[in-house]
Design an enzyme around this catalytic site. Structure first.
Site, PDB file in Angstrom:
ATOM      1  N   PHE A  32      -1.112  16.730 -34.902  1.00  0.00           N
ATOM      2  CA  PHE A  32      -0.757  17.665 -33.826  1.00  0.00           C
ATOM      3  C   PHE A  32      -1.927  17.974 -32.895  1.00  0.00           C
ATOM      4  CE2 PHE A  32      -2.632  20.726 -36.792  1.00  0.00           C
ATOM      5  CZ  PHE A  32      -3.326  21.554 -35.927  1.00  0.00           C
ATOM      6  N   LYS A  59       4.986   7.461 -33.778  1.00  0.00           N
ATOM      7  CA  LYS A  59       5.639   8.613 -34.417  1.00  0.00           C
ATOM      8  C   LYS A  59       4.663   9.782 -34.265  1.00  0.00           C
ATOM      9  CE  LYS A  59       5.858  11.124 -37.493  1.00  0.00           C
ATOM     10  NZ  LYS A  59       5.562  12.567 -37.273  1.00  0.00           N
ATOM     11  N   GLU A 109       5.474  16.200 -35.106  1.00  0.00           N
ATOM     12  CA  GLU A 109       6.723  16.906 -34.763  1.00  0.00           C
ATOM     13  C   GLU A 109       6.434  18.308 -34.213  1.00  0.00           C
ATOM     14  OE1 GLU A 109       5.445  16.077 -37.619  1.00  0.00           O
ATOM     15  OE2 GLU A 109       6.397  17.037 -39.352  1.00  0.00           O
ATOM     16  N   SER A 148      -4.267  14.416 -41.981  1.00  0.00           N
ATOM     17  CA  SER A 148      -5.018  15.021 -43.093  1.00  0.00           C
ATOM     18  C   SER A 148      -5.281  13.976 -44.185  1.00  0.00           C
ATOM     19  CB  SER A 148      -4.229  16.190 -43.660  1.00  0.00           C
ATOM     20  OG  SER A 148      -2.976  15.731 -44.113  1.00  0.00           O
ATOM     21  N   CYS A 180     -10.901  17.258 -35.570  1.00  0.00           N
ATOM     22  CA  CYS A 180     -11.455  16.585 -36.749  1.00  0.00           C
ATOM     23  C   CYS A 180     -12.958  16.425 -36.613  1.00  0.00           C
ATOM     24  CB  CYS A 180     -10.811  15.233 -36.928  1.00  0.00           C
ATOM     25  SG  CYS A 180     -11.239  14.110 -35.615  1.00  0.00           S
ATOM     26  N   GLU A 182     -11.317  21.726 -45.795  1.00  0.00           N
ATOM     27  CA  GLU A 182     -11.200  21.775 -44.333  1.00  0.00           C
ATOM     28  C   GLU A 182     -10.321  22.978 -43.958  1.00  0.00           C
ATOM     29  OE1 GLU A 182      -8.706  18.735 -42.484  1.00  0.00           O
ATOM     30  OE2 GLU A 182     -10.132  18.566 -40.839  1.00  0.00           O
TER      31      GLU A 182
HETATM   32  P1  NAD Z   1      -0.820  15.936 -41.117  1.00  0.00           P
HETATM   33  O1  NAD Z   1      -1.456  15.019 -42.099  1.00  0.00           O
HETATM   34  O2  NAD Z   1      -0.053  17.085 -41.628  1.00  0.00           O
HETATM   35  O3  NAD Z   1       0.217  15.102 -40.190  1.00  0.00           O
HETATM   36  C1  NAD Z   1      -0.165  13.922 -39.548  1.00  0.00           C
HETATM   37  C2  NAD Z   1       1.065  13.041 -39.369  1.00  0.00           C
HETATM   38  O4  NAD Z   1       1.602  12.716 -40.645  1.00  0.00           O
HETATM   39  C3  NAD Z   1       2.188  13.727 -38.581  1.00  0.00           C
HETATM   40  O5  NAD Z   1       2.756  12.782 -37.705  1.00  0.00           O
HETATM   41  C4  NAD Z   1       3.168  14.151 -39.657  1.00  0.00           C
HETATM   42  O6  NAD Z   1       4.508  14.157 -39.216  1.00  0.00           O
HETATM   43  C5  NAD Z   1       2.982  13.110 -40.741  1.00  0.00           C
HETATM   44  N1  NAD Z   1       3.205  13.645 -42.081  1.00  0.00           N
HETATM   45  C6  NAD Z   1       2.973  14.926 -42.507  1.00  0.00           C
HETATM   46  N2  NAD Z   1       3.310  15.053 -43.798  1.00  0.00           N
HETATM   47  C7  NAD Z   1       3.760  13.840 -44.208  1.00  0.00           C
HETATM   48  C8  NAD Z   1       4.250  13.338 -45.465  1.00  0.00           C
HETATM   49  N3  NAD Z   1       4.332  14.123 -46.542  1.00  0.00           N
HETATM   50  N4  NAD Z   1       4.617  12.054 -45.530  1.00  0.00           N
HETATM   51  C9  NAD Z   1       4.525  11.257 -44.450  1.00  0.00           C
HETATM   52  N5  NAD Z   1       4.078  11.676 -43.237  1.00  0.00           N
HETATM   53  C10 NAD Z   1       3.692  12.944 -43.121  1.00  0.00           C
HETATM   54  O7  NAD Z   1      -1.969  16.388 -40.096  1.00  0.00           O
HETATM   55  P2  NAD Z   1      -1.884  17.481 -38.934  1.00  0.00           P
HETATM   56  O8  NAD Z   1      -1.800  18.839 -39.546  1.00  0.00           O
HETATM   57  O9  NAD Z   1      -0.875  17.090 -37.938  1.00  0.00           O
HETATM   58  O10 NAD Z   1      -3.318  17.278 -38.262  1.00  0.00           O
HETATM   59  C11 NAD Z   1      -4.495  17.873 -38.722  1.00  0.00           C
HETATM   60  C12 NAD Z   1      -5.283  16.962 -39.628  1.00  0.00           C
HETATM   61  O11 NAD Z   1      -5.562  15.732 -38.965  1.00  0.00           O
HETATM   62  C13 NAD Z   1      -6.633  17.540 -40.016  1.00  0.00           C
HETATM   63  O12 NAD Z   1      -6.862  17.272 -41.373  1.00  0.00           O
HETATM   64  C14 NAD Z   1      -7.609  16.777 -39.144  1.00  0.00           C
HETATM   65  O13 NAD Z   1      -8.919  16.686 -39.645  1.00  0.00           O
HETATM   66  C15 NAD Z   1      -6.954  15.441 -39.104  1.00  0.00           C
HETATM   67  N6  NAD Z   1      -7.420  14.663 -37.972  1.00  0.00           N
HETATM   68  C16 NAD Z   1      -8.288  13.654 -38.217  1.00  0.00           C
HETATM   69  C17 NAD Z   1      -8.800  12.910 -37.176  1.00  0.00           C
HETATM   70  C18 NAD Z   1      -9.766  11.799 -37.449  1.00  0.00           C
HETATM   71  O14 NAD Z   1     -10.052  11.069 -36.514  1.00  0.00           O
HETATM   72  N7  NAD Z   1     -10.268  11.616 -38.651  1.00  0.00           N
HETATM   73  C19 NAD Z   1      -8.416  13.206 -35.861  1.00  0.00           C
HETATM   74  C20 NAD Z   1      -7.512  14.238 -35.639  1.00  0.00           C
HETATM   75  C21 NAD Z   1      -7.025  14.973 -36.714  1.00  0.00           C
END
Ligand code: NAD
Length: 497
Positions: free
Chosen positions: A149, A173, A176, A226, A281, A382
């Site tokens: 997000f 994808k 959401e 994450s 991140c 985090e």
């Molecule tokens: P998230 O892991 O909750 O979601 C990321 C994506 O995975 C979304 O599209 C979501 O719909 C999907 N997703 C969520 N739960 C899922 C599941 N159980 N099974 C399959 N798909 C699933 O992350 P977020 O809250 O949207 O974003 C924040 C996180 O992203 C933080 O941990 C941040 O550090 C990380 N991030 C990392 C970088 C990097 O370059 N390393 C960059 C941006 C964000």
């Protein structure tokens, strides 16, 4: 209620699923729309369309693909105000920051315009007598991106422009929580002349992600999010024989040496810890105060944190906007409670901020902890909010050990005027992206972005040269014309003759 739908094969796609998820304006706390959550069947439709589109798109000369991408770049520039406002309205970050993130994405589009040059292969004449050999990189097929997000424009733009430039078709994808930006980018790409089915956006949650992971026709998965989900994606993509790059969470340390320009370090830390409300991140969430610099650092930081201008992202005077959802706000506040219980000293408490006219918004002010210790949960995990922890260590070596011992390895910085210290830090630190007197060392588009340790699962990092390698496979051809030396059957391993 406005319903955000999928964009497949060049048009809006309703899909068969009746499931939806709510979208909020984080500044007001009001629901503004809802988004369709794709079923497996909906994803399969998108994959089929992408498969059909791949045949022509992959055959197009790279220079023709580049022209479409160049037009897309112009359209993003032309519509940048509108796209920025979409980011602000669904994510909450302040306007200029949102615009900056869009421009960082645009820079990857600019990089992708150079694809004819990037796809040039290697040729060796006469690897053996009258035998030539050359290597080319060819597209993989259908690639998918699953994004978080916190950067609704930039992170998807790390992926799809390069993948598509390389001749692949793509299914995105997005998160959401803020999907509108991706749909708008897909519309603009179509307007730029991209053939239908080359770039598709499928909205959804775990069901859509699992459908992408298990679909045999999807060749590669790029993921950012994450760490637990990154690991899940890495394992399941590999299990289903896909190429995968999965970027995870972070806990970035900024090492402040006693010899540094302290005002420069404090200003750097303010932007890096509290910009985008810490939802980056590459946010610096730990300041490592080395030697005697601790008291002065905390003193200077606390004054600035107290003066942070928190407000809606649409107000140009705001320095920090709200968090993305109410649940995330509660989670971040919960971490502050935990930090107090663990015995860290809360120097600035932003939990009780109230903004007139935005009482229901998901706001928290900047929080600053001092005397945070290695074994505390607020140090290990985090938080992903505007909470900066100061850890005090006795010397440079202890600072390096602290950073290297942490499970995450995304980014880090050091503030120092000592070149020897700066060089040793860059050399010894076990982190993917390193800054020396630079607070957020995010590599530019023509370098590659990625962390180490549990911040990254896979091999090739994102965008830049590694992005081109990730989205292409290598083919090496060895050839001899019939007019060359004729030989009898050979039953031994051929060597260079
Ligand atoms: P998230 O892991 O909750 O979601 C990321 C994506 O995975 C979304 O599209 C979501 O719909 C999907 N997703 C969520 N739960 C899922 C599941 N159980 N099974 C399959 N798909 C699933 O992350 P977020 O809250 O949207 O974003 C924040 C996180 O992203 C933080 O941990 C941040 O550090 C990380 N991030 C990392 C970088 C990097 O370059 N390393 C960059 C941006 C964000």
């Amino acid at each position: 209620m406005n319903l955000i739908q999928h964009f497949v094969n060049g048009k809006v796609f309703k899909g068969s699923s009746k499931r939806t998820s709510k979208i909020f304006n984080p500044a007001t706390g009001e629901q503004t729309s809802e988004v369709n959550l794709a079923s497996k069947d909906d994803v399969d439709v998108a994959v089929q369309k992408a498969k059909e589109a791949f045949i022509d798109w992959s055959n197009k000369p790279p220079v023709q693909r580049a022209r479409v991408i160049f037009k897309f770049k112009e359209l993003i520039e032309k519509n940048s105000d509108e796209i920025t406002k979409i980011i602000v309205s669904e994510h909450g970050k302040v306007y200029e920051d949102a615009k900056g993130s869009l421009i960082r994405g645009l820079e990857v589009v600019e990089f992708a315009c150079g694809i004819p040059n990037l796809l040039k292969g290697e040729f060796t004449e006469n690897v053996g007598t009258d035998v030539d050999s050359w290597s080319v990189r060819q597209p993989l097929g259908i690639c998918a991106g699953i994004t978080p997000f916190n950067f609704p424009a930039m992170v998807p733009m790390w992926m799809f422009p390069i993948s598509i430039a390389c001749g692949n078709t793509f299914i995105l994808k997005p998160s959401e929580k803020d999907p509108s930006c991706s749909v708008r980018l897909a519309q603009l790409f179509k307007e730029a002349g991209l053939p239908d089915g080359v770039f598709n956006v499928v909205n959804g949650d775990k069901e859509a992600v699992d459908a992408l992971l298990t679909n045999k026709d999807v060749a590669a998965i790029s993921f950012v999010g994450s760490t637990p989900i990154a690991k899940y994606i890495y394992e399941n993509a590999a299990k289903n024989e896909k190429r995968v790059q999965a970027l995870g969470g972070a806990k970035n340390h900024c090492v402040v040496m006693p010899d540094c320009d302290l005002d420069q370090a404090v200003n750097g830390l303010m932007g890096a810890a509290y910009g985008s409300a810490g939802e980056r991140c590459m946010a610096q969430s730990v300041a490592v105060a080395v030697g005697k610099v601790g008291d002065q650092l905390v003193n200077k930081l606390s004054k600035k944190v107290e003066l942070l201008r928190v407000g809606p992202g649409s107000d140009k005077s705001s320095e920090m906007g709200p968090l993305v959802t109410k649940e995330h706000l509660e989670k971040v506040k919960g971490y502050v409670d935990i930090g107090i219980k663990e015995g860290a000293k809360l120097v600035v408490d932003g939990r009780n901020i109230k903004l007139q006219g935005f009482e229901k918004g998901f706001f928290i002010g900047g929080c600053l902890f001092d005397y945070v210790k290695k074994n505390m949960k607020i140090y290990k995990e985090e938080i992903f909010g505007p909470v900066l922890s100061v850890v005090r260590v006795k010397d440079f070596k202890s600072a390096v050990d602290l950073v290297n011992d942490h499970e995450f390895g995304n980014g880090t910085s050091i503030y120092t005027r000592d070149g020897d210290i700066g060089r040793t830090f860059a050399n010894k630190i076990k982190i993917g992206m390193v800054g020396i007197n630079i607070p957020i060392p995010v590599p530019v588009a023509f370098h590659s972005f990625g962390g180490w340790k549990r911040s990254f699962f896979g091999d090739q990092h994102m965008h830049g040269p590694e992005g081109v390698r990730f989205y292409t496979k290598l083919k090496t051809i060895t050839s001899r014309w019939p007019s060359g030396i004729r030989s009898d059957p050979e039953f031994v391993m051929p060597t260079m003759k």
